[in-house]
Write a protein that holds these residues in place. Structure first.
Motif, short mmCIF file in Angstrom:
data_model
loop_
_atom_site.label_atom_id
_atom_site.label_comp_id
_atom_site.label_asym_id
_atom_site.label_seq_id
_atom_site.Cartn_x
_atom_site.Cartn_y
_atom_site.Cartn_z
N ASN A 207 16.15 21.62 21.81
CA ASN A 207 17.59 20.80 21.40
C ASN A 207 17.44 19.53 20.80
N HIS A 208 16.84 18.66 21.58
CA HIS A 208 16.66 17.15 21.33
C HIS A 208 15.72 16.83 19.98
N ASP A 209 14.87 18.08 19.59
CA ASP A 209 14.04 18.01 18.62
C ASP A 209 14.82 18.47 17.26
N ILE A 210 16.06 19.21 17.60
CA ILE A 210 16.98 19.34 16.33
C ILE A 210 17.68 18.16 16.23
N ASP A 211 18.01 17.23 17.30
CA ASP A 211 18.75 15.89 17.08
C ASP A 211 17.85 14.91 16.27
N LEU A 218 14.46 14.77 8.32
CA LEU A 218 13.24 15.77 8.23
C LEU A 218 13.99 17.19 8.04
N LEU A 219 14.98 17.32 8.84
CA LEU A 219 16.03 18.76 8.76
C LEU A 219 17.39 18.60 8.14
N THR A 220 17.83 19.28 7.82
CA THR A 220 19.41 19.50 7.33
C THR A 220 19.92 20.65 7.92
N LEU A 221 21.28 20.16 8.14
CA LEU A 221 22.08 21.19 8.99
C LEU A 221 22.19 22.65 7.96
N GLU A 222 21.95 22.78 6.89
CA GLU A 222 22.01 23.62 6.08
C GLU A 222 20.60 24.74 6.04
N LEU A 225 21.37 26.29 9.88
CA LEU A 225 22.50 27.37 10.21
C LEU A 225 22.14 28.78 9.94
N PRO A 226 21.00 29.19 9.37
CA PRO A 226 20.39 30.70 9.39
C PRO A 226 19.96 31.01 10.83
N VAL A 227 19.61 30.01 11.50
CA VAL A 227 19.02 30.50 12.82
C VAL A 227 20.10 30.88 13.74
N PRO A 228 20.16 32.13 14.20
CA PRO A 228 21.49 32.69 14.73
C PRO A 228 21.85 31.84 16.10
N ILE A 229 21.15 31.31 16.98
CA ILE A 229 21.49 30.72 18.07
C ILE A 229 22.13 29.27 17.63
N LEU A 305 14.28 30.13 17.10
CA LEU A 305 14.51 28.88 16.88
C LEU A 305 13.23 27.92 16.86
N LYS A 306 12.24 28.25 17.83
CA LYS A 306 11.08 27.77 17.89
C LYS A 306 10.00 27.93 16.73
N ARG A 307 10.28 29.09 16.32
CA ARG A 307 9.50 29.41 14.89
C ARG A 307 10.03 28.41 13.64
N PHE A 308 11.32 28.14 13.73
CA PHE A 308 12.10 27.53 12.68
C PHE A 308 11.47 26.04 12.87
N LEU A 309 11.35 25.48 14.21
CA LEU A 309 11.04 24.22 14.45
C LEU A 309 9.53 23.89 13.98
#
Length: 392
Positions: A207-211, A218-222, A225-229, A305-309
């Protein structure tokens, strides 16, 4: 602290320390009314290796921005999540907190990129593993006491650090040495406090790596959002605050997602404890699998989520460029100190073993203890100029 559950680690029943100390008699410390696990926690907090975490990479190398996580702030956040879970399950909060605070002490500079580089440098001498190095640091390299090396932590603390991710069937050299000195029953599961610390770590960095990734651009909300959780947590935040601009809801997304993961973990763990008939801590160690964990549905989503990150943050081109710098610095320092050990600081030079593998491992110990910025400064001193990516 609330009353301990039957399956919690009890400081009054600790298996003790490698070097017995009078302060543990009766569960009290001669320096104050602390039990054995509270003393462990305090020894971590006051240690040099814990202080160095403030300048070690979490995701971003030697970040210029004051708002990004580093190993120190990450460890504090893990401890907060871990204590919350421990309290709900009736576990020992002090032991849980100590494990959370100490779990990353063995990391070298530059995070996982630095670990990969140091492992490659030591490939012919047994390699490098940050978890084993945590035990090595706390049992040998820290030396604040006059009569023994290390922090002399309890068996339960060392056991939890050694195998918080589960049984260790084939320990690498550093962990094998620690186990030989103070047998930690590596083939069994650890206590629930250690299992909580391991998943509190996952919850924190998921979660904090998302933040941090959003803050760094380096990430966007768009993308997220395809990540279900994430989509579910975002929808919940928007529903709670329909009149708030999207840019103000990132914190609510992260907080809500942490809460959802923690609540799921607590419910699932209670069910596993009941289903396995756990009545004491030794039942935990004798279990055939982890007792602390997410429900199957959340576990699948957390893996996604991990795979996405990994794909979008940890392997982002800027992060890969930083990893290249890390490999250059670590590899260059190791080669330089091997070729010219007189470049080591006096205390490290005077205690340098005469032959391998101990000689190379000693140099590895010195490098592993460095902070990001100290490693870059030493590289410039003993190797030559280097320009890390701006802002990383």
């Amino acid at each position: 602290m609330s009353e301990l559950a039957r399956w919690a680690c009890d400081p009054g029943q600790s298996r003790g320390r490698l070097h017995p100390e009078p302060g543990d008699i009766g569960g009290l410390d001669l320096r104050g009314p602390r039990d054995a696990f509270q003393r462990d926690r305090d020894r971590i907090v006051h240690s040099i290796s814990f202080r160095r975490l403030r300048h070690k990479t979490q995701v971003f190398m030697a970040p210029d921005g004051d708002h990004f996580r580093v190993r120190l702030t990450h460890s504090i956040e893990v401890a907060q999540i871990g204590r919350t879970i421990a309290r709900a399950l009736g576990l020992n909060e002090d032991l849980t907190e100590a494990l959370c605070l100490a779990h990353d002490i063995g990391h070298p500079p530059f995070g996982h990129a630095g670990e990969d580089a140091l492992r490659a440098a030591l490939a012919g001498q047994g390699g490098f593993d940050h978890n084993g190095h945590t035990l090595r640091t706390l049992m040998q390299l820290e030396h604040p006491y006059p009569r023994w090396p290390g922090l002399n932590l309890t068996w339960e603390m060392l056991e939890g650090l050694a195998k918080h991710n589960g049984p260790v069937r084939r320990p690498a050299w550093a962990l094998a040495e620690a186990d030989a000195e103070f047998p930690l029953e590596l083939a069994s599961w650890p206590g629930l406090e250690a299992q909580v610390a391991a998943i509190a770590d996952d919850i924190a960095y998921d979660n904090h790596d998302i933040d941090d990734g959003l803050r760094a651009g380096l990430l966007t909300l768009e993308q997220l959002l395809p990540v279900p959780i994430v989509a579910r947590s975002w929808q919940a935040a928007c529903t709670r605050y329909p009149d708030v601009a999207a840019g103000r809801l990132t914190g609510e997304l992260v907080r809500g997602q942490i809460g959802a993961m923690v609540n799921d973990l607590i419910d699932e763990t209670r069910q596993r404890i009941a289903a396995n008939g756990v009545g004491c801590v030794e039942d935990v160690r004798a279990a055939t699998g982890a007792l602390v964990g997410f429900s199957p549905a959340i576990a699948r989503e957390e893996r996604e989520l991990k795979r996405f990150l990994y794909a979008n943050l940890y392997h982002h081109p800027l992060q890969l460029a930083a990893a290249g710098v890390a490999a250059t610095v670590i590899g260059g320092l190791f080669a330089a100190y091997r070729a010219a050990p007189e470049a080591l600081p006096p205390a490290w030079r005077e205690s340098l073993p005469a032959s391998d593998p101990a000689r190379s491992r000693h140099i590895g110990d010195f490098i592993a203890g460095m902070t990001d910025r100290y490693a870059i400064a030493r590289y410039r001193d003993v190797v030559g100029p280097i320009d890390p990516p701006e802002g990383l």
